[in-house]
Design a protein around this motif. Sequence first.
Motif, PDB file in Angstrom:
ATOM      1  N   MET A 113      42.024 -41.076  15.342  1.00 53.00           N
ATOM      2  CA  MET A 113      40.792 -41.619  14.789  1.00 53.00           C
ATOM      3  C   MET A 113      39.945 -40.435  14.347  1.00 53.00           C
ATOM      4  O   MET A 113      40.100 -39.320  14.857  1.00 53.00           O
ATOM      5  CB  MET A 113      40.012 -42.454  15.810  1.00 53.00           C
ATOM      6  N   GLY A 114      39.054 -40.688  13.415  1.00 57.16           N
ATOM      7  CA  GLY A 114      38.257 -39.563  12.952  1.00 57.16           C
ATOM      8  C   GLY A 114      37.107 -39.961  12.065  1.00 57.16           C
ATOM      9  O   GLY A 114      36.873 -41.145  11.808  1.00 57.16           O
ATOM     10  N   TRP A 115      36.393 -38.945  11.636  1.00 60.32           N
ATOM     11  CA  TRP A 115      35.257 -39.109  10.742  1.00 60.32           C
ATOM     12  C   TRP A 115      35.433 -38.179   9.544  1.00 60.32           C
ATOM     13  O   TRP A 115      35.778 -36.997   9.707  1.00 60.32           O
ATOM     14  CB  TRP A 115      33.952 -38.779  11.454  1.00 60.32           C
ATOM     15  N   TYR A 116      35.194 -38.725   8.381  1.00 54.98           N
ATOM     16  CA  TYR A 116      35.173 -37.972   7.141  1.00 54.98           C
ATOM     17  C   TYR A 116      33.788 -38.140   6.529  1.00 54.98           C
ATOM     18  O   TYR A 116      33.042 -39.051   6.898  1.00 54.98           O
ATOM     19  CB  TYR A 116      36.232 -38.496   6.157  1.00 54.98           C
ATOM     20  N   ARG A 117      33.458 -37.282   5.598  1.00 49.40           N
ATOM     21  CA  ARG A 117      32.184 -37.433   4.902  1.00 49.40           C
ATOM     22  C   ARG A 117      32.338 -37.070   3.433  1.00 49.40           C
ATOM     23  O   ARG A 117      33.225 -36.300   3.064  1.00 49.40           O
ATOM     24  CB  ARG A 117      31.091 -36.581   5.549  1.00 49.40           C
ATOM     25  N   GLN A 118      31.458 -37.659   2.647  1.00 46.38           N
ATOM     26  CA  GLN A 118      31.465 -37.378   1.224  1.00 46.38           C
ATOM     27  C   GLN A 118      30.029 -37.233   0.748  1.00 46.38           C
ATOM     28  O   GLN A 118      29.254 -38.193   0.819  1.00 46.38           O
ATOM     29  CB  GLN A 118      32.172 -38.478   0.444  1.00 46.38           C
ATOM     30  N   ALA A 119      29.710 -36.039   0.300  1.00 51.89           N
ATOM     31  CA  ALA A 119      28.389 -35.761  -0.248  1.00 51.89           C
ATOM     32  C   ALA A 119      28.422 -36.040  -1.755  1.00 51.89           C
ATOM     33  O   ALA A 119      29.487 -36.032  -2.372  1.00 51.89           O
ATOM     34  CB  ALA A 119      28.007 -34.313   0.019  1.00 51.89           C
ATOM     35  N   PRO A 120      27.266 -36.279  -2.353  1.00 51.29           N
ATOM     36  CA  PRO A 120      27.222 -36.552  -3.799  1.00 51.29           C
ATOM     37  C   PRO A 120      27.879 -35.441  -4.603  1.00 51.29           C
ATOM     38  O   PRO A 120      27.583 -34.258  -4.409  1.00 51.29           O
ATOM     39  CB  PRO A 120      25.725 -36.637  -4.084  1.00 51.29           C
ATOM     40  N   GLY A 121      28.790 -35.824  -5.474  1.00 48.94           N
ATOM     41  CA  GLY A 121      29.455 -34.857  -6.342  1.00 48.94           C
ATOM     42  C   GLY A 121      30.548 -34.046  -5.683  1.00 48.94           C
ATOM     43  O   GLY A 121      31.095 -33.133  -6.301  1.00 48.94           O
ATOM     44  N   LYS A 122      30.854 -34.369  -4.437  1.00 49.19           N
ATOM     45  CA  LYS A 122      31.884 -33.620  -3.708  1.00 49.19           C
ATOM     46  C   LYS A 122      33.008 -34.543  -3.256  1.00 49.19           C
ATOM     47  O   LYS A 122      32.854 -35.750  -3.206  1.00 49.19           O
ATOM     48  CB  LYS A 122      31.270 -32.896  -2.513  1.00 49.19           C
ATOM     49  N   GLN A 123      34.130 -33.916  -2.914  1.00 51.65           N
ATOM     50  CA  GLN A 123      35.255 -34.688  -2.410  1.00 51.65           C
ATOM     51  C   GLN A 123      35.040 -35.053  -0.946  1.00 51.65           C
ATOM     52  O   GLN A 123      34.295 -34.384  -0.224  1.00 51.65           O
ATOM     53  CB  GLN A 123      36.544 -33.869  -2.558  1.00 51.65           C
ATOM     54  N   ARG A 124      35.710 -36.105  -0.549  1.00 56.95           N
ATOM     55  CA  ARG A 124      35.662 -36.493   0.858  1.00 56.95           C
ATOM     56  C   ARG A 124      36.368 -35.422   1.683  1.00 56.95           C
ATOM     57  O   ARG A 124      37.428 -34.922   1.306  1.00 56.95           O
ATOM     58  CB  ARG A 124      36.345 -37.851   1.061  1.00 56.95           C
ATOM     59  N   GLU A 125      35.767 -35.087   2.820  1.00 60.03           N
ATOM     60  CA  GLU A 125      36.319 -34.040   3.670  1.00 60.03           C
ATOM     61  C   GLU A 125      36.356 -34.476   5.125  1.00 60.03           C
ATOM     62  O   GLU A 125      35.535 -35.288   5.567  1.00 60.03           O
ATOM     63  CB  GLU A 125      35.485 -32.758   3.564  1.00 60.03           C
ATOM     64  N   LEU A 126      37.311 -33.921   5.851  1.00 58.73           N
ATOM     65  CA  LEU A 126      37.406 -34.194   7.274  1.00 58.73           C
ATOM     66  C   LEU A 126      36.237 -33.542   8.009  1.00 58.73           C
ATOM     67  O   LEU A 126      35.932 -32.375   7.783  1.00 58.73           O
ATOM     68  CB  LEU A 126      38.725 -33.658   7.824  1.00 58.73           C
ATOM     69  N   VAL A 127      35.616 -34.300   8.894  1.00 58.20           N
ATOM     70  CA  VAL A 127      34.581 -33.768   9.764  1.00 58.20           C
ATOM     71  C   VAL A 127      35.166 -33.485  11.139  1.00 58.20           C
ATOM     72  O   VAL A 127      35.050 -32.377  11.662  1.00 58.20           O
ATOM     73  CB  VAL A 127      33.404 -34.747   9.891  1.00 58.20           C
ATOM     74  N   ALA A 128      35.793 -34.494  11.717  1.00 61.31           N
ATOM     75  CA  ALA A 128      36.390 -34.346  13.045  1.00 61.31           C
ATOM     76  C   ALA A 128      37.415 -35.441  13.261  1.00 61.31           C
ATOM     77  O   ALA A 128      37.284 -36.538  12.706  1.00 61.31           O
ATOM     78  CB  ALA A 128      35.327 -34.410  14.138  1.00 61.31           C
ATOM     79  N   ALA A 129      38.436 -35.135  14.042  1.00 58.63           N
ATOM     80  CA  ALA A 129      39.465 -36.113  14.358  1.00 58.63           C
ATOM     81  C   ALA A 129      39.874 -35.952  15.809  1.00 58.63           C
ATOM     82  O   ALA A 129      39.721 -34.872  16.395  1.00 58.63           O
ATOM     83  CB  ALA A 129      40.673 -35.943  13.436  1.00 58.63           C
TER      84      ALA A 129
END
Length: 120
Positions: A33-49
């Motif tokens: 399980m994990g969390w990803y994030r996507q900021a405006p104009g950026k690709q989705r990235e892994l935060v933590a898993a």
Amino acid sequence: VQLQASGGGLVQAGGSLRLSCAASGSIFRINHMGWYRQAPGKQRELVAAITSGGSTKYADSVSGRFTISRDNAKNTVCLQMNSLKPEDTAVYYCNAESQSVFYQPAYEYWGQGTLVTVSS
């Protein structure tokens, strides 16, 4: 499998937020399980898993500030975010790899996203 995330909001730099995500539906086993994030104009990235056994992986940008945890019995995962920075502003997505039944492969599932805004 459905993932319901909650806990986003607006916070000042240096503050804290806690995100939660609950998995429901036909679940035989949840692997990571994990969390990803996507900021405006950026690709989705892994935060933590986190794996079912508790092994964790963090993005370098959040290591030491964020903590991921999960409750296998409740099929939930949480992300405690401390010392937040404006660059942490993004939509945060919950992610899980889950098997519905033992004889079928695992699939990736995503929550709806929750917005975290950190003001300077």
